[in-house]
Scaffold this active site. Structure first.
Site, mmCIF file in Angstrom:
data_model
loop_
_atom_site.group_PDB
_atom_site.id
_atom_site.type_symbol
_atom_site.label_atom_id
_atom_site.label_comp_id
_atom_site.label_asym_id
_atom_site.label_seq_id
_atom_site.Cartn_x
_atom_site.Cartn_y
_atom_site.Cartn_z
ATOM 1 N N SER B 118 0.833 -1.197 0.000
ATOM 2 C CA SER B 118 0.000 0.000 0.000
ATOM 3 C C SER B 118 0.875 1.257 0.000
ATOM 4 C CB SER B 118 -0.957 -0.044 1.194
ATOM 5 O OG SER B 118 -1.984 0.908 1.042
ATOM 6 N N ASP B 194 -9.850 -5.802 -3.451
ATOM 7 C CA ASP B 194 -9.298 -4.792 -2.542
ATOM 8 C C ASP B 194 -10.319 -3.669 -2.363
ATOM 9 O OD1 ASP B 194 -7.785 -2.531 -1.522
ATOM 10 O OD2 ASP B 194 -5.969 -3.622 -2.103
ATOM 11 N N HIS B 226 -7.371 -5.958 0.906
ATOM 12 C CA HIS B 226 -6.173 -5.138 1.151
ATOM 13 C C HIS B 226 -5.419 -5.572 2.412
ATOM 14 C CE1 HIS B 226 -3.938 -1.569 0.004
ATOM 15 N NE2 HIS B 226 -3.942 -1.107 1.231
#
Lengths: 247, 247
Positions: B118, B194, B226
């Site tokens: 991320s 996600d 995620h």
């Protein structure tokens, strides 16, 4: 029409799944049979492989002097424009006619996957996305990914389908993926040193796969060109991928 | 500043390569250590793994009530704007300061790879592309791929770097890849389910990888979100990828 068919040893014991391999510009059914390298892995996994030709053939069939139109360049569409419409019906040939011949005459079951190289990668993706009930697995090698925006596409789609570009969209992998998506994962290999990258437009398909959140892998393979050496190098990966989806 | 370091058994016999793992928003050095699942494969391949924190810490350090600015959200940049510039120098911290500490105090060699999740995937890609002589392998999990065009990016880059967006481009993976490319292959995994896809913008990076003919794989993993479960599921693949590049 001539086609190639590989049957694995497992076919002696009962019906096996099928992988369709669609070839690229200038190819007959024979190129991938002799240079693609699919048979060894197909034998291991117990999958039949069908190798169709890329266009109609014969003396009465329309042709063009260019390598990328006419014989060897059917583009997997049903032509509507003269002189092509008389014989160039490669979409129906793959999806219906040859499929019927295969299912009626060979020891195969109804689990079919499809792949192809270059023009054949275009054919594989467009045919699968438009016929998700008939195909259960999809991959491609260096597909012509966005033919409505490429010189590998605009010329042929215009010749075979006429000037209404809205009709062309039904034969563009990137546009079809945006509209329909695909029920399974998609595996795409592309050579990073492919001499035809500007015509193939992999960035359109890779970007659309990510934008569409399409499960799958887009692999940009360092050093590989557009040749059958490239196809052969990753043929085993693709057969294993289809085997997992078709079993 | 606290950081985590995993040393494999092979480090007892001599210096080993290093994999840097940069974490995402809200994380400390600890989250990936306990939930990432990198150590088992790192032990197998003989690679050290370094887990930096994601921001400066302490009572005198500027912060914000939002989870995505200030502590836990350093974005791997050197802040130039008050009040952040006093302590938020996470780019230099990773590239220079902590690297010096690691190289001087741990049994590692000069073969370094970098990955992250991320915001940390953003950090890994931007840091590697800007320092190709210092890093020899690059991958990412669900990176913030195009922060100059995302609410995960515009807010933070504006706060830390000011309003001149031309400065932001040096911290945008998609724009940096377009400008510099990467000398090796890049492995990117992204969960197709996600919950932050609209913020991560994987289509920008995947499209640019293909457009730039960047060797590597962009894998859209069906069903994954995620979370660290996603990271853990593919941690072994990434460690093996780095091990192959660093050996």
């Amino acid at each position: 029409m001539t086609f190639g068919a590989y049957l694995p040893p497992q076919a002696e014991d009962g019906p096996v799944p099928v992988l369709w391999y669609l070839s690229g510009l200038t190819c007959t059914h024979e190129n991938a049979m002799t240079k693609g390298g699919f048979q060894e892995t197909a034998a291991h996994h117990g999958i039949a492989v069908i190798f169709p030709d890329t266009s109609p053939r014969g003396e009465g069939v329309a042709d063009d002097d260019a390598y990328d139109l006419g014989k060897g360049a059917g583009f997997y569409v049903n032509a509507t424009e003269a002189p092509w419409s008389a014989h160039y019906q490669m979409y129906d040939y793959v999806v219906k006619e040859l499929r019927g011949v295969v299912e009626e005459n060979l020891p195969v079951n109804d689990r079919h996957g499809i792949t192809g190289h270059s023009m054949g990668g275009h054919g594989a993706i467009t045919i699968a996305l438009r016929n998700p009930d008939s195909y259960h697995s999809l991959s491609a090698f260096a597909p012509i990914a966005h033919p409505t925006q490429s010189d590998w596409g605009r010329k042929q789609l215009g010749a075979y389908l006429g000037n209404d570009e809205s009709v062309w969209a039904e034969h563009d992998s990137t546009l079809l993926l945006e509209e329909y998506g695909w029920k399974g994962e998609i595996l795409v290999d592309q050579g990073a040193s492919d001499q035809f990258l500007d015509l193939l437009k992999p960035e359109a398909l890779a970007g659309m796969m990510a934008k569409r959140r399409q499960p799958g892998e887009f692999r940009m393979q360092r050093g590989y060109d557009h040749s059958y050496f490239f196809v052969n190098s990753f043929a085993a990966d693709h057969v294993a991928f289809h085997a997992a989806n078709l079993s």
